[in-house]
Design a protein around this motif. Sequence first.
Motif, PDB file in Angstrom:
ATOM      1  N   ARG A   1      66.469 -16.327 -45.140  1.00 25.26           N
ATOM      2  CA  ARG A   1      65.754 -16.003 -46.344  1.00 25.26           C
ATOM      3  C   ARG A   1      64.294 -16.562 -46.284  1.00 25.26           C
ATOM      4  N   ALA A   2      63.677 -16.611 -44.901  1.00 25.26           N
ATOM      5  CA  ALA A   2      62.558 -17.090 -44.714  1.00 25.26           C
ATOM      6  C   ALA A   2      61.939 -16.300 -43.465  1.00 25.26           C
ATOM      7  N   GLU A   3      60.481 -16.383 -43.482  1.00 28.44           N
ATOM      8  CA  GLU A   3      59.942 -15.988 -42.237  1.00 28.44           C
ATOM      9  C   GLU A   3      58.740 -17.092 -42.017  1.00 28.44           C
TER      10      GLU A   3
ATOM     11  N   GLU B   1      46.130 -18.412 -38.964  1.00 27.20           N
ATOM     12  CA  GLU B   1      46.738 -18.577 -40.352  1.00 27.20           C
ATOM     13  C   GLU B   1      48.379 -18.986 -40.103  1.00 27.20           C
ATOM     14  N   LEU B   2      48.729 -19.984 -40.530  1.00 27.83           N
ATOM     15  CA  LEU B   2      50.169 -20.425 -40.521  1.00 27.83           C
ATOM     16  C   LEU B   2      50.685 -19.828 -41.901  1.00 27.83           C
ATOM     17  N   ILE B   3      51.724 -18.801 -41.514  1.00 28.92           N
ATOM     18  CA  ILE B   3      52.488 -18.031 -42.696  1.00 28.92           C
ATOM     19  C   ILE B   3      53.883 -18.486 -42.977  1.00 28.92           C
ATOM     20  N   CYS B   4      54.330 -18.608 -44.082  1.00 28.07           N
ATOM     21  CA  CYS B   4      55.628 -18.760 -44.458  1.00 28.07           C
ATOM     22  C   CYS B   4      55.846 -18.010 -45.971  1.00 28.07           C
ATOM     23  N   SER B   5      56.936 -17.500 -45.542  1.00 21.15           N
ATOM     24  CA  SER B   5      57.588 -16.568 -46.590  1.00 21.15           C
ATOM     25  C   SER B   5      59.098 -16.989 -47.017  1.00 21.15           C
ATOM     26  N   LEU B   6      59.179 -17.496 -48.308  1.00 20.67           N
ATOM     27  CA  LEU B   6      60.465 -17.842 -48.807  1.00 20.67           C
ATOM     28  C   LEU B   6      61.080 -17.051 -49.996  1.00 20.67           C
ATOM     29  N   GLN B   7      62.070 -16.343 -49.622  1.00 16.26           N
ATOM     30  CA  GLN B   7      62.752 -15.572 -50.528  1.00 16.26           C
ATOM     31  C   GLN B   7      63.617 -16.347 -51.294  1.00 16.26           C
TER      32      GLN B   7
ATOM     33  N   THR C   1      64.800 -15.513 -54.557  1.00 13.11           N
ATOM     34  CA  THR C   1      65.899 -14.599 -55.302  1.00 13.11           C
ATOM     35  C   THR C   1      65.522 -12.997 -54.850  1.00 13.11           C
ATOM     36  N   ASN C   2      66.323 -12.232 -55.167  1.00 14.94           N
ATOM     37  CA  ASN C   2      65.901 -10.924 -55.130  1.00 14.94           C
ATOM     38  C   ASN C   2      64.745 -10.208 -55.681  1.00 14.94           C
ATOM     39  N   TYR C   3      64.177 -11.092 -56.470  1.00 15.34           N
ATOM     40  CA  TYR C   3      62.974 -10.634 -57.263  1.00 15.34           C
ATOM     41  C   TYR C   3      61.652 -11.606 -56.906  1.00 15.34           C
ATOM     42  N   LEU C   4      61.856 -12.770 -56.461  1.00 14.55           N
ATOM     43  CA  LEU C   4      60.839 -13.678 -56.115  1.00 14.55           C
ATOM     44  C   LEU C   4      60.890 -14.211 -54.883  1.00 14.55           C
ATOM     45  N   THR C   5      59.475 -14.167 -54.398  1.00 12.50           N
ATOM     46  CA  THR C   5      59.217 -14.425 -52.916  1.00 12.50           C
ATOM     47  C   THR C   5      57.992 -15.563 -53.090  1.00 12.50           C
ATOM     48  N   VAL C   6      58.018 -16.627 -52.660  1.00 16.33           N
ATOM     49  CA  VAL C   6      56.950 -17.408 -52.608  1.00 16.33           C
ATOM     50  C   VAL C   6      56.243 -17.660 -51.079  1.00 16.33           C
ATOM     51  N   LYS C   7      54.877 -17.601 -51.083  1.00 13.15           N
ATOM     52  CA  LYS C   7      54.605 -17.476 -49.767  1.00 13.15           C
ATOM     53  C   LYS C   7      53.262 -18.507 -49.417  1.00 13.15           C
ATOM     54  N   PRO C   8      53.557 -19.687 -49.041  1.00 12.84           N
ATOM     55  CA  PRO C   8      52.361 -20.779 -48.911  1.00 12.84           C
ATOM     56  C   PRO C   8      51.924 -20.127 -47.569  1.00 12.84           C
ATOM     57  N   VAL C   9      50.481 -20.079 -47.541  1.00 14.14           N
ATOM     58  CA  VAL C   9      49.493 -20.100 -46.254  1.00 14.14           C
ATOM     59  C   VAL C   9      48.460 -21.070 -46.022  1.00 14.14           C
TER      60      VAL C   9
END
Length: 182
Positions: free
Chosen positions: A123-125, A144-150, A152-160
């Motif tokens: 559930r992450a990239e 850029e160091l990228i992170c994508s944390l899903q 829920t099905n509707y909410l994704t948080v992406k710290p960069v």
Amino acid sequence: MNCRATPTSRHTSKSRLLSPWQASLYNGKGYYDFTGHSNIFRICPKSDGLFAIGQAEYSHRGIHYYIGGSLHTQPDVKPTAWTYAEHALTPNLTLIAAYGHAFGSDNLCENFCALGGKYALKRAELGLFSDYTQVLGIDEWATELICSLQLTNYLTVKPVFHIITTNSSTNCVGMLRVDISI
């Protein structure tokens, strides 16, 4: 003017238009802070203008293609266009290549090119994206160091986290993006 476009992530195995169009609308001035009446979250089209970003996406044989552009309501801010592609090397590892261009001869930054990759977990990239441009004739390298944390099905948080080197000076910037799908 910022020439960078950071990749988003979509996955499909068939040839098809992934999302006919994604669009974002921003306040025309992005340099406000959190003090007094200068709030970065304000929308004041009359005094600040509006900044719009749009992007179309297409997938064919495991390669995802993106093309986009931006417009500003103030005439001194020139339009920009970009394109990039994501190619899955393995089911979890993706290579990313990008190019961007700002139209007009009086831009601080006219061209931008980048290369990177991302690794998908359940559930992450996690990704690393490095780019080059010239700003007023001075070389600029950014990573850029990228992170994508899903969440829920509707909410994704992406710290960069950005590391930017310009003219022998290195600076770091952190950012948090939140995607809400409806």
